[in-house]
Design a protein around this motif. Sequence first.
Motif, PDB file in Angstrom:
ATOM      1  N   LEU A   1      -9.309  49.147 -11.011  1.00  0.00           N
ATOM      2  CA  LEU A   1      -9.059  47.796 -12.299  1.00  0.00           C
ATOM      3  C   LEU A   1     -10.151  46.776 -11.451  1.00  0.00           C
ATOM      4  O   LEU A   1     -11.084  46.293 -11.682  1.00  0.00           O
ATOM      5  CB  LEU A   1      -8.096  47.316 -12.044  1.00  0.00           C
ATOM      6  CG  LEU A   1      -6.623  47.797 -12.339  1.00  0.00           C
ATOM      7  CD1 LEU A   1      -4.963  47.258 -12.558  1.00  0.00           C
ATOM      8  CD2 LEU A   1      -7.162  47.561 -14.096  1.00  0.00           C
TER       9      LEU A   1
ATOM     10  N   ILE B   1      -7.740  41.880 -17.835  1.00  0.00           N
ATOM     11  CA  ILE B   1      -7.849  42.817 -16.172  1.00  0.00           C
ATOM     12  C   ILE B   1      -6.636  42.521 -15.486  1.00  0.00           C
ATOM     13  O   ILE B   1      -5.947  43.162 -14.063  1.00  0.00           O
ATOM     14  CB  ILE B   1      -8.852  43.706 -15.804  1.00  0.00           C
ATOM     15  CG1 ILE B   1      -9.738  44.037 -16.843  1.00  0.00           C
ATOM     16  CG2 ILE B   1      -8.769  43.416 -14.452  1.00  0.00           C
ATOM     17  CD1 ILE B   1     -11.040  44.139 -16.326  1.00  0.00           C
TER      18      ILE B   1
ATOM     19  N   LYS C   1      -4.087  39.890 -15.545  1.00  0.00           N
ATOM     20  CA  LYS C   1      -2.755  40.627 -16.223  1.00  0.00           C
ATOM     21  C   LYS C   1      -2.556  41.890 -15.461  1.00  0.00           C
ATOM     22  O   LYS C   1      -1.600  42.032 -15.097  1.00  0.00           O
ATOM     23  CB  LYS C   1      -2.415  40.250 -16.951  1.00  0.00           C
ATOM     24  CG  LYS C   1      -2.786  38.636 -17.642  1.00  0.00           C
ATOM     25  CD  LYS C   1      -2.637  38.003 -19.109  1.00  0.00           C
ATOM     26  CE  LYS C   1      -2.735  36.738 -19.135  1.00  0.00           C
ATOM     27  NZ  LYS C   1      -2.458  36.776 -20.403  1.00  0.00           N
ATOM     28  N   GLU C   2      -3.665  43.087 -15.981  1.00  0.00           N
ATOM     29  CA  GLU C   2      -3.144  43.974 -15.066  1.00  0.00           C
ATOM     30  C   GLU C   2      -2.748  44.128 -14.016  1.00  0.00           C
ATOM     31  O   GLU C   2      -1.527  45.220 -14.088  1.00  0.00           O
ATOM     32  CB  GLU C   2      -4.178  45.058 -16.253  1.00  0.00           C
ATOM     33  CG  GLU C   2      -4.306  45.177 -17.138  1.00  0.00           C
ATOM     34  CD  GLU C   2      -5.350  45.935 -18.195  1.00  0.00           C
ATOM     35  OE1 GLU C   2      -6.531  46.497 -16.826  1.00  0.00           O
ATOM     36  OE2 GLU C   2      -5.895  46.067 -18.809  1.00  0.00           O
ATOM     37  N   GLN C   3      -3.574  43.562 -13.123  1.00  0.00           N
ATOM     38  CA  GLN C   3      -3.128  43.765 -11.160  1.00  0.00           C
ATOM     39  C   GLN C   3      -2.057  43.319 -11.250  1.00  0.00           C
ATOM     40  O   GLN C   3      -1.201  43.262 -10.079  1.00  0.00           O
ATOM     41  CB  GLN C   3      -5.204  43.123 -10.441  1.00  0.00           C
ATOM     42  CG  GLN C   3      -5.960  44.023 -10.957  1.00  0.00           C
ATOM     43  CD  GLN C   3      -7.120  43.036 -10.531  1.00  0.00           C
ATOM     44  OE1 GLN C   3      -7.206  41.396 -10.358  1.00  0.00           O
ATOM     45  NE2 GLN C   3      -7.704  43.855  -9.861  1.00  0.00           N
TER      46      GLN C   3
ATOM     47  N   VAL D   1       0.860  45.210 -11.918  1.00  0.00           N
ATOM     48  CA  VAL D   1       0.686  46.897 -11.243  1.00  0.00           C
ATOM     49  C   VAL D   1       1.284  46.059  -9.560  1.00  0.00           C
ATOM     50  O   VAL D   1       1.646  46.835  -9.407  1.00  0.00           O
ATOM     51  CB  VAL D   1      -0.583  46.973 -10.445  1.00  0.00           C
ATOM     52  CG1 VAL D   1      -0.961  47.682  -9.917  1.00  0.00           C
ATOM     53  CG2 VAL D   1      -1.483  47.884 -11.897  1.00  0.00           C
TER      54      VAL D   1
END
Length: 891
Positions: free
Chosen positions: A706, A722, A724-726, A729
């Motif tokens: 990421l 990205i 938000k994805e981090q 995670v």
Amino acid sequence: MNTPESKNYIPPINRISTRTTASLLLLVIVIVLIISAGFLWVTTTEQEKIVYQYQEKSAEETSLIISHYFSKLIDNLVIFSESSHLTEISPKEQREALIDLLNDEKRLFHECTLLTLDGQEAVKISRVHTYLPEELGNQSSDPIFSRALQGETSISPIFIFPQTGLISVNIATPVRDKKGEIAFVLIATGSVVPLWSEIEKIDIGQNGYAYIVDSSGRFLAYQEASEILDRHGELMTALPPVQRFISKDAASNREISPYTGLKGEEVVGSFAKIPGTDWAVIAELPTYEAFEYINRMILVIIAAMILGLIFSALLGLFLSRYLTEPVLSLTSIVTKIGQGKPAPHIKETSRADEIGILARGIEQMEKNLMESYLDLELRISELTLARERLRFSEEQYRALFEHSEDPLVLVEEDQSITLVNKKFEELWGFTREEIIGKKKWTEFVATLEDLDMMTSYYQKRNAGEDNVPNTYNFKLKTNSGEIRDMLLSITRMPGSNQILAALVDITEQKKYEQELIQKNKDLSDAYEKLATNEEELRESYDTLTIYEQKLRKSEQKYRNIVEDQTDLILRFTPQNKIIFGNDKFFSFFHADHKGILENEINLSDIRLFPSEILMQISSLTPDSPVIYSENKVILPGGEEKWLNSSIRGIFSDAGIVIEYQAVARDITFQKKTEEALDNARSKLNLLNAITFEDIRNYIFTLSGYLELKKDMISDQNTLALIEKEQSLVKKVSQSLDFAKDYQDMGIRPPYWQNVLQVYLFAISHLDLTHIERIEEIKGVLIYADPLLEKVFYNLALNLVTHGKDIVTKLHLHSELRNGELIIIFEDNGPGIEDEKKEILFSRRDGLKKGLGLYFTSEVLAITGISIRETGTSGKGARFEIIVPRGKYKYE
């Protein structure tokens, strides 16, 4: 005889044998000594020069390698700080830059820290540990940090890195912004292990070595980590090379003087300064290796001297054999004659020179001496035999006297004591040294009446009267003041006025006699009362007969109850003989009821209890009459069974055990179930551990992708996705941490734990130095899961997270309410709102929200302990841990 007056006398100095042998020996010794001394001086001087040059070269090579290695570490760190633009990038990018540094310089650095100007750690990256925000500290007191603030790049003393156990140094360099002003300080921990690998390649002999000292002469580093741990900072100024380095006397470094080195052996050493530092390398070489050539030459010279001496001796022997050997033979014969030994036949009596005269004189002397010797030897043998008999007799009587069971004392005519045995010492209370020759027998007589009587007997006995009694009683006073009744027996020693007195302690006998008289009187009184009570006993007998009938009915009732029990019940004697067992017991062992009881089968024969349990029952007392056990039993058919047993001792009124009663229950199915459950738990725990580790690796890899993806995309909408994805995670990683703790819950069995000790261990992981702590809960133990420390850690972490700088006081105490123990954890912070208290200990959605307190309540619930929050919003939080009866105790 061969005397100066005799015409056959030859002075020793004029004899041919003496002159020949002495001349040859002296000549050889002088020649060998002159040649050896000159050769040894030349070789020693040259070897010392070679040793100096070798040691100086080894120290300089080691110094250059160390200087080059440290320069490499410093250069790499300075280049990185100047090229990475750390002052112009975000904290996240700073973290990535430090990770790249560790990846690019794997062999040089294993930890990097970026510090603000007040010494606070802003970013800290390590190969072996992931630092959480709460683990970051302050290094403002570190000297290398202070020098970096002044614009210097400095290096710390060598130390052992705690995370890896490797020999390491810290290097600090300032990080400047575009204006040239210092904005940060970068500290990197460099490994010294590769440096020692290079140093080991330097040839410092087969057994030589090098180490580092600072300008004060303190020990800094060595290739062995154990030496650094044991001796780091130790003053080495007692060693000559260190003294010369401290005094900056480079010229004196050419002195080669042996001394005791670092390893405790004799060495020669040299030093060399390390360029760019105020340190020096000390190179040491054992003297046995440094002066090996000199020592070898000394051995060669000594061997040459020995060979020369042997050659001259052989030559002198060859030239004077005819003269010297006969003299030596006659000397040996005279020596043996003087020792009383038989001498060999003298061969030289037929010679016509002075040796022949001497041999004939010795032969005649031998005959005269042998006759005198045989007569003297006979007399000595007779005296020796008599002395041995006397000594043996004395030892026998002394042993009988010393080991007599009765106290014995030997008295002289003047009433003084000259000999006592050990029993008399123990009786009177004085040591043998205090008695013999210093005390008289009259001093141990307790009463004046006894003393007058015994003195009269003593005088009459010394006067030779025959009507004096040899045995009589008296009272003896011991050293401690105790009065003892004694029976005294007197024996006069033959041939002297000495008296041997034997004493017998009859104090206990006297006491028993008085007791016997009193008991006879009591027995007479009891007999009279017995006749009076005989009628009452007859009436009581009729009552007992009726009671016995009722008791038989009651016994039958309880026997039926015992026989119907599903537990194994038996009784046995202190000698382990089975005297009762119910039907369940005999059917369990497939044994014959009548056969076991009639044949008096021993309890150990059926192996119901292990031998250690049978040994423990001997320790049962009326106050503690029961022991419990859980053990495995092998049935006659080989089948394994598990029993849970209790053994109770049945005692008489006097507290003596009469018999034992055991009740055992078959728990084989329960044990097999527990074993299967343990195996399943172990496998599940292993599976969870592997799964958690795999997920962590995937999360780490995904995070890296990421980050790479963000660098490759410039579209802001895509970057927002990205991020938000981090964030997701990160939440997965935090949930995984919670699950890791949750999976350990209940794996290990609960046990009794000291609340104060667990609490102190828990808060030691947090910085509470700004908070006043009050602990009033000493000596309290509760039965809880091994994760109890996590409970107090989560409560304290909740305080640090939500209280921040508001909380100034933390109070831990306890109280009893209605038989329950209440452990109270309270602070003076903002408190918790009433509407949040209902969901405080439940699992909620969101980033790590509520997981700590939810985990806390679950851990406590394992052993029936609960927790609630009773504080007042605005006045502080108050957590009450409720421990039910039986789950707490006091030390």
